[in-house]
Design an enzyme around this catalytic site. Structure first.
Site, PDB file in Angstrom:
ATOM      1  N   ALA A 239       0.862  -1.187   0.000  1.00  0.00           N
ATOM      2  CA  ALA A 239       0.000   0.000   0.000  1.00  0.00           C
ATOM      3  C   ALA A 239       0.893   1.231   0.000  1.00  0.00           C
ATOM      4  O   ALA A 239       2.043   1.168   0.454  1.00  0.00           O
ATOM      5  CB  ALA A 239      -0.864  -0.008   1.253  1.00  0.00           C
TER       6      ALA A 239
ATOM      7  N   GLY B  99       0.714  -5.159   0.418  1.00  0.00           N
ATOM      8  CA  GLY B  99      -0.393  -5.275  -0.539  1.00  0.00           C
ATOM      9  C   GLY B  99       0.044  -5.883  -1.873  1.00  0.00           C
ATOM     10  O   GLY B  99      -0.784  -6.462  -2.595  1.00  0.00           O
TER      11      GLY B  99
ATOM     12  N   GLU C  68      -0.105  -9.501  -1.261  1.00  0.00           N
ATOM     13  CA  GLU C  68      -1.531  -9.866  -1.181  1.00  0.00           C
ATOM     14  C   GLU C  68      -2.172  -9.865  -2.566  1.00  0.00           C
ATOM     15  O   GLU C  68      -3.004 -10.723  -2.880  1.00  0.00           O
ATOM     16  CB  GLU C  68      -2.260  -8.887  -0.251  1.00  0.00           C
TER      17      GLU C  68
ATOM     18  N   GLU D 115       3.904  -5.104   7.212  1.00  0.00           N
ATOM     19  CA  GLU D 115       3.000  -4.109   7.807  1.00  0.00           C
ATOM     20  C   GLU D 115       3.277  -3.867   9.280  1.00  0.00           C
ATOM     21  O   GLU D 115       3.053  -2.770   9.795  1.00  0.00           O
ATOM     22  CB  GLU D 115       1.534  -4.541   7.619  1.00  0.00           C
TER      23      GLU D 115
HETATM   24  N1  COA Z   1       4.569   3.423  -0.316  1.00  0.00           N
HETATM   25  C1  COA Z   1       5.022   4.613  -0.764  1.00  0.00           C
HETATM   26  N2  COA Z   1       6.280   4.784  -1.235  1.00  0.00           N
HETATM   27  C2  COA Z   1       7.084   3.714  -1.246  1.00  0.00           C
HETATM   28  C3  COA Z   1       6.673   2.454  -0.806  1.00  0.00           C
HETATM   29  C4  COA Z   1       5.344   2.323  -0.322  1.00  0.00           C
HETATM   30  N3  COA Z   1       4.859   1.148   0.105  1.00  0.00           N
HETATM   31  N4  COA Z   1       7.697   1.577  -0.933  1.00  0.00           N
HETATM   32  C5  COA Z   1       8.710   2.278  -1.461  1.00  0.00           C
HETATM   33  N5  COA Z   1       8.349   3.564  -1.655  1.00  0.00           N
HETATM   34  C6  COA Z   1       9.165   4.650  -2.200  1.00  0.00           C
HETATM   35  C7  COA Z   1      10.261   5.053  -1.225  1.00  0.00           C
HETATM   36  O1  COA Z   1       9.755   5.969  -0.275  1.00  0.00           O
HETATM   37  C8  COA Z   1      11.256   5.670  -2.164  1.00  0.00           C
HETATM   38  O2  COA Z   1      10.826   6.985  -2.483  1.00  0.00           O
HETATM   39  P1  COA Z   1      11.909   8.202  -2.569  1.00  0.00           P
HETATM   40  O3  COA Z   1      12.803   7.811  -3.708  1.00  0.00           O
HETATM   41  O4  COA Z   1      11.030   9.386  -2.860  1.00  0.00           O
HETATM   42  O5  COA Z   1      12.599   8.239  -1.259  1.00  0.00           O
HETATM   43  C9  COA Z   1      11.131   4.835  -3.421  1.00  0.00           C
HETATM   44  O6  COA Z   1       9.859   4.176  -3.346  1.00  0.00           O
HETATM   45  C10 COA Z   1      12.196   3.746  -3.514  1.00  0.00           C
HETATM   46  O7  COA Z   1      12.195   3.023  -2.315  1.00  0.00           O
HETATM   47  P2  COA Z   1      13.535   2.723  -1.449  1.00  0.00           P
HETATM   48  O8  COA Z   1      13.119   2.429  -0.054  1.00  0.00           O
HETATM   49  O9  COA Z   1      14.514   3.817  -1.647  1.00  0.00           O
HETATM   50  O10 COA Z   1      14.055   1.416  -2.201  1.00  0.00           O
HETATM   51  P3  COA Z   1      14.898   0.204  -1.581  1.00  0.00           P
HETATM   52  O11 COA Z   1      15.240  -0.694  -2.723  1.00  0.00           O
HETATM   53  O12 COA Z   1      16.004   0.713  -0.708  1.00  0.00           O
HETATM   54  O13 COA Z   1      13.877  -0.568  -0.584  1.00  0.00           O
HETATM   55  C11 COA Z   1      11.777  -1.614   0.007  1.00  0.00           C
HETATM   56  C12 COA Z   1      12.739  -1.191  -1.115  1.00  0.00           C
HETATM   57  C13 COA Z   1      10.549  -2.223  -0.645  1.00  0.00           C
HETATM   58  C14 COA Z   1      12.476  -2.661   0.918  1.00  0.00           C
HETATM   59  C15 COA Z   1      11.411  -0.370   0.866  1.00  0.00           C
HETATM   60  O14 COA Z   1      11.049   0.681  -0.019  1.00  0.00           O
HETATM   61  C16 COA Z   1      10.251  -0.610   1.792  1.00  0.00           C
HETATM   62  O15 COA Z   1      10.443  -1.169   2.844  1.00  0.00           O
HETATM   63  N6  COA Z   1       9.034  -0.183   1.405  1.00  0.00           N
HETATM   64  C17 COA Z   1       7.863  -0.308   2.222  1.00  0.00           C
HETATM   65  C18 COA Z   1       7.291  -1.713   2.114  1.00  0.00           C
HETATM   66  C19 COA Z   1       6.074  -1.860   3.043  1.00  0.00           C
HETATM   67  O16 COA Z   1       6.167  -1.658   4.239  1.00  0.00           O
HETATM   68  N7  COA Z   1       4.936  -2.242   2.459  1.00  0.00           N
HETATM   69  C20 COA Z   1       3.709  -2.434   3.194  1.00  0.00           C
HETATM   70  C21 COA Z   1       2.893  -1.193   3.185  1.00  0.00           C
HETATM   71  S1  COA Z   1       1.389  -1.375   4.126  1.00  0.00           S
END
Ligand code: COA
Length: 256
Positions: free
Chosen positions: A64, A107, A110, A130
């Site tokens: 999400a 998500g 999911e 999450e």
């Molecule tokens: N929602 C909004 N933005 C997100 C996102 C999400 N779920 N997941 C990644 N992004 C954005 C980051 O904020 C970043 O934006 P920025 O460049 O403006 O800073 C961009 O996508 C790239 O992500 P980044 O974290 O720099 O990449 P990474 O390869 O180092 O890490 C993840 C990738 C997926 C491990 C990490 O982004 C993450 O943990 N995301 C959240 C996953 C999550 O918790 N999902 C469940 C949501 S309920």
């Protein structure tokens, strides 16, 4: 016409690509609404037999949209639109195939699990993180992951943030196959095409019976299968399929 997805048709397959690469295809409400709309349009199109949902090599979907979640109040969430979009996808009767590469988190995981088949690239990663945001999966994660991989691994993934590699996902029955990253979409489209060429009505009846197998007792499930079998048996396609076999030719399906 869409802001966050790309839609195309490949043979009898409807392809939807999530397209918010800068946000790793995070599923905000616009994306989910557009996805549900595109899939519904393919569901209604007679020339389409199956659908593929994909992202890009780096991310299927990183969950999400957390920025949107941060700004969403409980009453807003309770209007239920997000859940409604997942319901639309869950109720699709044509087969849905997820082509997953890179992050399938939250998500995204999911969404993949909501599909009927999952083709993964060897770089795919599945997680339900999450808990790190002080919430829990809300799109079926606790239910589908647990049914698929069992209680103990599901606990580790959901409570401890354990990330599953593509190979671990394969070992635990979470994906159909793992292929090299350059082939995952091609492989998913081929699988979808193979499915899409088959008798449409029988395909839907079979999908329905398989999905219901997880909810019903064996007794109830066998009853449902019997009903669906009788519907298929009464179809014009049954007559065409059996006649084509006897006449040693390819069947021409009518979907009725
Ligand atoms: N929602 C909004 N933005 C997100 C996102 C999400 N779920 N997941 C990644 N992004 C954005 C980051 O904020 C970043 O934006 P920025 O460049 O403006 O800073 C961009 O996508 C790239 O992500 P980044 O974290 O720099 O990449 P990474 O390869 O180092 O890490 C993840 C990738 C997926 C491990 C990490 O982004 C993450 O943990 N995301 C959240 C996953 C999550 O918790 N999902 C469940 C949501 S309920």
């Amino acid at each position: 016409m869409y802001e966050n997805i790309l839609v195309e048709t490949v043979g009898r397959v409807g392809l939807v690509r999530l397209n918010r690469p800068k946000q790793l295809n995070a599923l905000n409400s616009t994306t989910l609404r557009e996805l549900a709309t595109a899939i519904t349009a393919f569901e209604q199109a007679e020339e389409i037999g199956a659908m593929v949902i994909t992202g890009n090599e780096r991310a299927f979907a990183a969950g999400a949209d957390i920025v949107e979640f941060q700004q969403t109040t409980l009453p807003e969430l309770m209007r239920g639109l997000r859940a409604d979009q997942y319901e639309v996808l869950r109720k699709v009767r044509k087969p849905l195939i997820a082509a997953v590469s890179g992050y399938a988190y939250g998500g995204g995981c999911e969404l993949a699990m909501l599909c009927d088949l999952i083709v993964a690239s060897d770089t795919a990663r599945f997680a339900q993180p999450e808990i790190n945001l002080g919430i829990i999966p809300g799109g079926g994660g606790t239910q589908r992951l647990t049914r698929q991989v069992g209680k103990y691994l599901a606990m580790e993934v959901i409570l401890a943030g354990r990330v599953l590699s593509a190979w671990e996902a394969l070992r635990h029955g979470l994906v159909n196959k793992v292929v090299p990253v350059e082939l995952y979409l091609e492989e998913a489209l081929e699988l979808a095409q193979r499915i899409a060429e088959r008798a449409p009505l029988a395909t839907r009846l079979a999908k329905d019976a398989i999905n219901r197998a997880q909810d019903l007792s064996l007794e109830q499930g066998l009853g449902l299968e019997r009903s669906n079998f009788l519907i298929a048996f009464g179809s014009e396609d049954k007559q065409e399929g059996t006649t084509a076999f006897v006449e040693k030719r390819k069947p021409v399906w009518k979907g009725r």
